[in-house]
Structures are given as C-alpha cells and as structure tokens.
Motif scaffolding. Structure first.
Motif, PDB file in Angstrom:
ATOM      1  N   VAL A  55       2.509   1.298   1.337  1.00 61.93           N
ATOM      2  CA  VAL A  55       1.899   2.478   1.952  1.00 61.93           C
ATOM      3  C   VAL A  55       0.517   2.127   2.503  1.00 61.93           C
ATOM      4  CG1 VAL A  55       0.854   4.728   1.436  1.00 61.93           C
ATOM      5  CG2 VAL A  55       3.174   4.231   0.669  1.00 61.93           C
ATOM      6  N   ALA A  56      -0.257   1.378   1.725  1.00 65.05           N
ATOM      7  CA  ALA A  56      -1.591   0.973   2.177  1.00 65.05           C
ATOM      8  C   ALA A  56      -1.510   0.102   3.425  1.00 65.05           C
ATOM      9  CB  ALA A  56      -2.307   0.219   1.058  1.00 65.05           C
ATOM     10  N   PHE A  57      -0.563  -0.831   3.456  1.00 62.08           N
ATOM     11  CA  PHE A  57      -0.419  -1.710   4.616  1.00 62.08           C
ATOM     12  C   PHE A  57       0.062  -0.939   5.842  1.00 62.08           C
ATOM     13  CE2 PHE A  57       0.243  -5.461   1.551  1.00 62.08           C
ATOM     14  CZ  PHE A  57      -1.108  -5.794   1.627  1.00 62.08           C
ATOM     15  N   ILE A  58       0.960   0.022   5.652  1.00 66.21           N
ATOM     16  CA  ILE A  58       1.439   0.837   6.771  1.00 66.21           C
ATOM     17  C   ILE A  58       0.289   1.636   7.376  1.00 66.21           C
ATOM     18  CG2 ILE A  58       2.819   2.897   7.314  1.00 66.21           C
ATOM     19  CD1 ILE A  58       5.021   1.771   5.557  1.00 66.21           C
ATOM     20  N   THR A  59      -0.587   2.130   6.516  1.00 69.63           N
ATOM     21  CA  THR A  59      -1.727   2.906   7.002  1.00 69.63           C
ATOM     22  C   THR A  59      -2.620   2.085   7.929  1.00 69.63           C
ATOM     23  OG1 THR A  59      -1.743   4.253   4.982  1.00 69.63           O
ATOM     24  CG2 THR A  59      -3.752   4.245   6.318  1.00 69.63           C
ATOM     25  N   VAL A  60      -2.935   0.858   7.525  1.00 70.99           N
ATOM     26  CA  VAL A  60      -3.813   0.033   8.365  1.00 70.99           C
ATOM     27  C   VAL A  60      -3.073  -0.447   9.616  1.00 70.99           C
ATOM     28  CG1 VAL A  60      -5.317  -0.666   6.479  1.00 70.99           C
ATOM     29  CG2 VAL A  60      -3.322  -2.058   7.009  1.00 70.99           C
ATOM     30  N   ILE A  61      -1.762  -0.632   9.514  1.00 74.43           N
ATOM     31  CA  ILE A  61      -0.975  -0.982  10.702  1.00 74.43           C
ATOM     32  C   ILE A  61      -1.004   0.176  11.699  1.00 74.43           C
ATOM     33  CG2 ILE A  61       1.367  -1.440  11.570  1.00 74.43           C
ATOM     34  CD1 ILE A  61       1.880  -2.991   8.979  1.00 74.43           C
ATOM     35  N   TYR A  62      -0.933   1.398  11.171  1.00 73.13           N
ATOM     36  CA  TYR A  62      -0.999   2.572  12.049  1.00 73.13           C
ATOM     37  C   TYR A  62      -2.336   2.614  12.784  1.00 73.13           C
ATOM     38  CZ  TYR A  62      -0.032   7.253  13.758  1.00 73.13           C
ATOM     39  OH  TYR A  62       0.221   8.325  14.589  1.00 73.13           O
ATOM     40  N   ALA A 117      -6.127  10.256   0.080  1.00 74.24           N
ATOM     41  CA  ALA A 117      -5.970   9.003   0.826  1.00 74.24           C
ATOM     42  C   ALA A 117      -4.537   8.785   1.279  1.00 74.24           C
ATOM     43  CB  ALA A 117      -6.434   7.826  -0.034  1.00 74.24           C
ATOM     44  N   PHE A 118      -3.569   9.062   0.409  1.00 72.63           N
ATOM     45  CA  PHE A 118      -2.172   8.752   0.717  1.00 72.63           C
ATOM     46  C   PHE A 118      -1.405   9.938   1.311  1.00 72.63           C
ATOM     47  CE2 PHE A 118      -2.406   5.275  -2.668  1.00 72.63           C
ATOM     48  CZ  PHE A 118      -2.610   4.291  -1.708  1.00 72.63           C
ATOM     49  N   VAL A 119      -1.405  11.076   0.618  1.00 73.03           N
ATOM     50  CA  VAL A 119      -0.606  12.219   1.065  1.00 73.03           C
ATOM     51  C   VAL A 119      -1.239  12.903   2.277  1.00 73.03           C
ATOM     52  CG1 VAL A 119       0.415  14.425   0.402  1.00 73.03           C
ATOM     53  CG2 VAL A 119       0.290  12.557  -1.261  1.00 73.03           C
ATOM     54  N   VAL A 120      -2.519  13.260   2.154  1.00 68.19           N
ATOM     55  CA  VAL A 120      -3.213  13.869   3.296  1.00 68.19           C
ATOM     56  C   VAL A 120      -3.294  12.863   4.444  1.00 68.19           C
ATOM     57  CG1 VAL A 120      -5.402  14.858   4.085  1.00 68.19           C
ATOM     58  CG2 VAL A 120      -4.509  15.450   1.819  1.00 68.19           C
ATOM     59  N   GLY A 121      -3.477  11.587   4.095  1.00 68.02           N
ATOM     60  CA  GLY A 121      -3.490  10.546   5.129  1.00 68.02           C
ATOM     61  C   GLY A 121      -2.172  10.459   5.874  1.00 68.02           C
ATOM     62  N   PHE A 122      -1.059  10.716   5.179  1.00 66.17           N
ATOM     63  CA  PHE A 122       0.248  10.738   5.827  1.00 66.17           C
ATOM     64  C   PHE A 122       0.301  11.828   6.899  1.00 66.17           C
ATOM     65  CE2 PHE A 122       4.324  13.070   5.783  1.00 66.17           C
ATOM     66  CZ  PHE A 122       5.120  12.144   6.453  1.00 66.17           C
ATOM     67  N   PHE A 123      -0.244  12.998   6.592  1.00 64.98           N
ATOM     68  CA  PHE A 123      -0.243  14.085   7.570  1.00 64.98           C
ATOM     69  C   PHE A 123      -1.129  13.765   8.774  1.00 64.98           C
ATOM     70  CE2 PHE A 123       1.251  16.440   3.815  1.00 64.98           C
ATOM     71  CZ  PHE A 123       2.372  17.040   4.375  1.00 64.98           C
ATOM     72  N   TYR A 124      -2.181  12.984   8.545  1.00 65.37           N
ATOM     73  CA  TYR A 124      -2.995  12.533   9.686  1.00 65.37           C
ATOM     74  C   TYR A 124      -2.150  11.686  10.628  1.00 65.37           C
ATOM     75  CZ  TYR A 124      -6.509  10.090  12.430  1.00 65.37           C
ATOM     76  OH  TYR A 124      -7.235   9.566  13.478  1.00 65.37           O
ATOM     77  N   MET A 125      -1.354  10.785  10.066  1.00 69.09           N
ATOM     78  CA  MET A 125      -0.482   9.941  10.879  1.00 69.09           C
ATOM     79  C   MET A 125       0.550  10.781  11.626  1.00 69.09           C
ATOM     80  SD  MET A 125       0.030   6.892   8.053  1.00 69.09           S
ATOM     81  CE  MET A 125       1.519   6.277   8.826  1.00 69.09           C
ATOM     82  N   ILE A 153      -8.467  16.455   8.928  1.00 66.92           N
ATOM     83  CA  ILE A 153      -7.608  15.803   7.940  1.00 66.92           C
ATOM     84  C   ILE A 153      -7.987  14.324   7.789  1.00 66.92           C
ATOM     85  CG2 ILE A 153      -5.235  15.012   7.520  1.00 66.92           C
ATOM     86  CD1 ILE A 153      -4.260  17.676   8.524  1.00 66.92           C
ATOM     87  N   GLY A 154      -8.333  13.690   8.911  1.00 66.17           N
ATOM     88  CA  GLY A 154      -8.762  12.297   8.862  1.00 66.17           C
ATOM     89  C   GLY A 154     -10.019  12.118   8.028  1.00 66.17           C
ATOM     90  N   LEU A 155     -10.952  13.062   8.158  1.00 65.47           N
ATOM     91  CA  LEU A 155     -12.176  13.001   7.350  1.00 65.47           C
ATOM     92  C   LEU A 155     -11.865  13.169   5.864  1.00 65.47           C
ATOM     93  CD1 LEU A 155     -14.713  15.052   9.514  1.00 65.47           C
ATOM     94  CD2 LEU A 155     -14.428  12.570   9.391  1.00 65.47           C
TER      95      LEU A 155
END
Length: 260
Positions: free
Chosen positions: A217-224, A128-136, A98-100
């Motif tokens: 959302v973009a900032f939360i992703t990089v914070i994660y 980037a956003f939805v699938v990226g959320f599941f990675y988190m 999922i990360g890939l």
C-alpha cells in the motif's frame, strides 16, 4: 520573479519514502528490535534510536507530499477556473483538503509510536492509508473527467494506470484490515509483542499477509504520486508576491486618481 518547476518532486518522493523505510528497517533489524521478515512499517520505527530517525524522515516526506498536493491543486484550479465545470472545481477542493489530512496522518504516524500513544498512531495510520486512498480516487476521477481539457501529460494511459493503482490499493487495504484482525484474534501468545512474532506463533501467516499488504500500500501510494510527473513537467509555478500595506494603498490611490 522566481519560477520553479515541480516535476522532479513526484520522482523524488517515489524514491525518498521507500529509502526512508529501508533505512529505519535496517536500523531496527540491526538492533534486533524487529524480525527481519516483513515487520509492519510502524514496527521499524517503534524503538529508539530508529524511532527518532523514522519520525524525522516521515516529517520530511510529509512536507514533500504537501508540496505535491498543493501543486496538483493549483494545476487543476488553473484549468478548471472559468470553465463552468463547478463539479470539477468542487472535487479539486475536496481532494486538496483530503490530501492535507493524509499528510497530517503521515506526520502523526511518525511522531506517535504505537507503543507510546497507540490511539493517535492508529488515527494517523487511518488518515495516511484510508483517507489517502480516497485522495487517489478523487484524483483519478478528476483525471478522467478532465480528458476534454487536453491537459498536457494527462493521457488516457495515465488515467487507466491510476484506476489500476486505486483498485490494487483498495484490495490491499481490505487484506491489511482483515488479516490484522484475524492475526490479532489468534495472537502470538501471552507476553509476546506483535513485532516479535515468528513463524512458530499462531496467526503468523495472517500477520505476514497483513504486513506485506501494508508495504505494498505504501509503495502504491508513492507510485501514484509519481504519475504526476508528466503533468507537472509542462508548467512552472511563480513564487508568492509580497505586497506591503503602504504599497497597496498607494496603488489604490493611484487608480482612483486615474479614474477621476
């Protein structure tokens, strides 16, 4: 053998991506291609020349994120292999895949502008956003379920913080999706591009909520990603070993002769 420590990568990407967005935003605003009050991130990389800069910077960011995702995968694999916890091994593999997909989406967003190939751009944004959320979410589950392994840096505080980030990300994704649809239905009017909206156009308030949500959302992703810093700080990764076929064959023959 060359060994590297990757603990600095989560911090670098947490700084790099926001700076990248600010660079393209500044160029786009300076060229009067977008309104200065919270345009969509993609809008700042739609027109030339900022579109070229946007694509290049996002490609580099995707590469950095890919290294982090692989490092996290290998770190978890090290702790879970031989533990008998097949569930964690499976979650780790799924999270890696999922990360890939997530970083592939980031690359698509950067290289396929919304005004040129909208369908591909939207697919990239979804990845980037939805699938990226599941990675988190998967990484947070792994973090919680691996507390018994006493992994250095994987504290209960970090796990709780990751849960909060996932909750915030989910709420913002819902707001982004709903408000984008509502703003689109109201519309800025015929002949007005979405990135030309101003406070005088209908749907602007919803548009503004959607764009602010996207930035958050973009900032939360990089914070994660930055939360991996403490865990990455406690190990080093060895460079891949190159083994020639002839050398491998000689080693096998030597082993056979020793056994005989």
């Amino acid at each position: 053998m060359l060994e590297t420590r990757h603990h600095w990568l989560p911090i670098i990407i947490a700084v790099y991506l926001p700076v990248s967005f600010i660079i393209t935003y500044s160029i786009a605003v300076g060229n009067d291609h977008v309104e200065p009050v919270f345009p969509y991130i993609s809008d700042t990389g739609t027109s030339s020349p900022e579109s070229c800069v946007f694509g290049q910077l996002l490609n580099i960011g995707a590469a950095l994120a890919g290294i982090i995702i692989y490092t996290r995968y290998r770190q978890c694999l090290y702790h879970f292999e031989g533990s008998g916890r097949r569930c964690l091994l499976c979650l780790n593999t799924i999270a890696f895949i999922i990360g890939l997909l997530k970083i592939f989406g980031v690359s698509l967003v950067g290289n396929f502008q919304e005004t040129n190939v909208l369908t591909v751009h939207l697919i990239g944004a979804f990845l980037a956003f939805v699938v990226g959320f599941f990675y988190m979410v998967l990484q947070t589950i792994i973090s919680y379920k691996s507390q018994s392994f006493n992994i250095a840096g994987n504290t209960l505080f970090i796990t709780k913080f990751r849960i909060l980030l996932c909750i915030a990300d989910f709420i913002l994704l819902i707001m982004l999706s709903v408000m984008t649809l509502v703003a689109g239905e109201k519309g800025p009017g015929p002949g007005i591009e979405i990135y030309d909206w101003t406070s005088d156009h209908p749907g602007y308030a919803e548009h503004l909520v959607a764009t602010i949500s996207e930035w958050l959302v973009a900032f939360i992703t990089v914070i994660y990603f930055a939360t991996f810093y403490k865990e990455f700080k406690h190990f080093r990764m060895k460079a891949p070993e190159v083994v020639y076929y002839e050398q491998q064959q000689q080693e096998q023959e030597l082993n056979i002769s020793v056994i005989s």
